[in-house]
Write an enzyme that holds these catalytic residues in place. Structure first.
Site, PDB file in Angstrom:
ATOM      1  N   ASN B  18       0.855  -1.180   0.000  1.00  0.00           N
ATOM      2  CA  ASN B  18       0.000   0.000   0.000  1.00  0.00           C
ATOM      3  C   ASN B  18       0.894   1.234   0.000  1.00  0.00           C
ATOM      4  OD1 ASN B  18      -1.446   2.253   1.596  1.00  0.00           O
ATOM      5  ND2 ASN B  18      -3.109   0.882   1.059  1.00  0.00           N
ATOM      6  N   CYS B  48      -6.071   8.161   2.507  1.00  0.00           N
ATOM      7  CA  CYS B  48      -5.914   7.855   3.920  1.00  0.00           C
ATOM      8  C   CYS B  48      -6.084   9.094   4.797  1.00  0.00           C
ATOM      9  CB  CYS B  48      -4.555   7.233   4.182  1.00  0.00           C
ATOM     10  SG  CYS B  48      -4.430   6.657   5.863  1.00  0.00           S
TER      11      CYS B  48
END
Ligand SMILES: Cc1cc2nc3c(=O)[nH]c(=O)nc-3n(C[C@H](O)[C@H](O)[C@H](O)COP(=O)(O)OP(=O)(O)OC[C@H]3O[C@@H](n4cnc5c(N)ncnc54)[C@H](O)[C@@H]3O)c2cc1C
Lengths: 264, 222
Positions: B18, B48
């Site tokens: 990620n 995020c």
């Protein structure tokens, strides 16, 4: 090895209005746990509250495979935990944490703790007394007389026990660290262990650094997983540059750290 | 790269990294490095909310997602998954942006931006004041978004958000996810993924399903 198990609650003692001691049957964890480590407890088996609560190991009864922990009722999780009954099974993971207290022969050890920070220090003191030649002096600080707990227990695992209360209602008046400092004028310990509220830890850290005394402190941070995955319980390393700070995680690198390694 | 990759290599499983940055240049730099590693794929984290000055801005529009994804696509030969933020009014727009830029798949949902207040201190619980909400409570949002995206895109969807049981995974798959993943569930029970797989198998036995692909997108709307 870390295990996720269902540990039967074999005994519950209410030590104070909001303070409980649980004894649980957990052979696998007890057989390998070290002082300073903790367990992560699911307070109920349902969905809410979802996250586990980290709680230190207070005592390891290796012979009977029993682990004891003491907790204070703080919020939702710990109040639900306090309602659990003997005979029920607790879903726990442990032992957690790779940073543990170093058990070896010292000349004079000072162990200093305050409030709920006292609990992980019991197994430490016990193992120092059982396994090493160290002379152990424990300093326990509480806010007032009503909060003083486990005096007998800590007396039994030390050579000397000093109790202080902030308001002087029991033991010596003032902070535990001041008593440690006074005693150091006579003889300087070759090791300090500490766990407790942040201001106390900071004072101990500073004192140990000034006097070049090796010191280990146990830190507490909010943690979602306790397993090194969520990365929530970050603590800054002492030596990293301020423009590129480096972090460790309390659950994994700690909870016990060399006091010179972390910035708190 | 130094520690985690060698550790993960001992397991017989695919490794997907990620990747998060704060500028397009960050993403491209990172992708160049990742392209040289012995990994199985990259998940671009455009969403995020826990990372400061993070990637949220790129992830919310068709153009934003398309721009970052195409730049990364140019330097990355490995499978590329784009992770989408649910903090948008229309989730299909960024999903299409990823598809049009050549992504191999999309994953959704990332965490929902949330806030929680300590009523006694009258302060937010989180040091950052707000933060990403995850866990079982977000599942209905995730399932709905996977369904919506599945109606619009033809690249595979990796569904996640609140999966802790096989039943949860089946819901995502019926909505259109070809794969599922577990995040928060691992914090509570480290072997959640194994339990999820067992749960999927039990469901398949119960309904005599031979091929798990039969359930992907098989929901029939009322
Ligand atoms: C390594 C470690 C060891 C601990 N050992 C003990 C112990 O032996 N005895 C004891 O009484 N307490 C201990 N604590 C603190 C204890 O974990 C918290 O008091 C407890 O999690 C509070 O949960 P709650 O649901 O009652 O409170 P809430 O405030 O309602 O909890 C909300 C959330 O915040 C987290 N949280 C709140 N306070 C803390 C805190 N101080 N540390 C970590 N997470 C927190 C909870 O886990 C939960 O996710 C320890 C904490 C850590 C990190």
């Amino acid at each position: 090895m870390k295990v996720n198990c269902k540990a039967e609650i074999v005994k519950i003692e209410k030590l104070k209005e909001d303070l409980y001691k649980f004894s649980i049957q957990a052979e696998e964890i007890v057989s390998c746990a070290k002082p300073g480590q903790f367990i992560d407890v699911r307070v109920v088996d349902g969905i809410e509250p979802l996250l586990r609560r980290p709680i230190s190991i207070y005592n390891l009864d290796k012979e009977n495979g029993i682990l004891e922990f003491i907790f204070q009722v703080k919020g939702k999780g710990t109040s639900l935990l306090a309602q659990r009954k003997v005979g029920e099974k607790l879903d726990i993971i442990g032992p957690l944490g790779y940073g543990t207290f170093s058990i070896k022969d010292y000349k004079n050890v000072a162990i200093i703790g305050g409030g709920i920070g006292m609990f992980p220090l019991y197994e430490l003191a016990k193992e120092l007394k059982e396994k090493t030649t160290s002379n152990v002096h424990i300093y326990m600080g509480f806010r007032n007389k009503d909060l003083v707990t486990l005096e007998e227990e800590f007396k039994n695992v030390s050579d000397e026990l000093t109790i202080t209360t902030d308001d002087g209602s029991y033991g010596i008046s003032g902070f535990a660290i001041n008593e440690l400092k006074k005693d150091c004028e006579k003889e300087v310990p070759d090791k300090i262990f500490a766990c407790g509220p942040l201001p106390m830890l900071k004072a101990v850290q500073a004192f140990a650094a000034q006097n070049n005394i090796p010191c280990e402190i146990s830190l507490e941070e909010k943690m979602a997983c306790g397993l090194g995955v969520c990365l929530g319980c970050a603590v800054k390393t002492a030596k990293s540059p301020s423009d590129a700070p480096e972090y460790w995680h309390v659950c994994k690198a700690g909870p016990v750290f060399n006091a010179t390694d972390v910035e708190i | 790269m130094e520690n985690d990759l060698p550790y993960l290599k001992q397991f017989d499983t695919a490794i997907i990294v990620n990747a998060c940055g704060s500028t397009i240049e960050d993403y491209v730099e990172l992708a160049k490095v990742l392209n040289t590693l012995d990994i199985d794929g990259v998940e671009l984290n455009l969403s995020c909310p826990n990372v400061k000055a993070g990637c949220l801005a790129f992830g919310t529009s068709y153009e934003g997602v398309k721009e970052v994804t195409s730049q990364v696509r140019k330097v990355l030969d490995k499978p590329l998954i784009v992770k989408l933020t649910p903090n948008v009014t229309d989730i299909t727009a960024p999903a299409l942006g990823a598809q049009d830029a050549g992504a191999d798949g999309v994953s959704l949902i990332n965490t929902l931006l949330g806030m929680s207040i300590d009523i006694h201190k009258r302060r937010p619980h989180l040091a950052n004041n707000t933060g990403g909400l995850s866990g079982p409570c977000v599942k209905p949002v995730g399932v709905r978004m996977v369904y919506q995206v599945a109606q619009k895109v033809n690249i595979p969807i990796l569904g996640l958000g609140g999966i802790v049981t096989g039943e949860d995974a089946i819901e995502y798959m019926l909505a259109g996810a070809t794969a599922v993943s577990v995040g928060t569930g691992n914090f509570i029970t480290p072997d959640t993924a194994i339990k999820v797989v067992e749960g999927i198998e039990n469901y398949m036995k119960q309904y005599n399903i031979q091929d798990v692909n039969e359930i992907v997108g098989a929901v029939q709307m009322n």
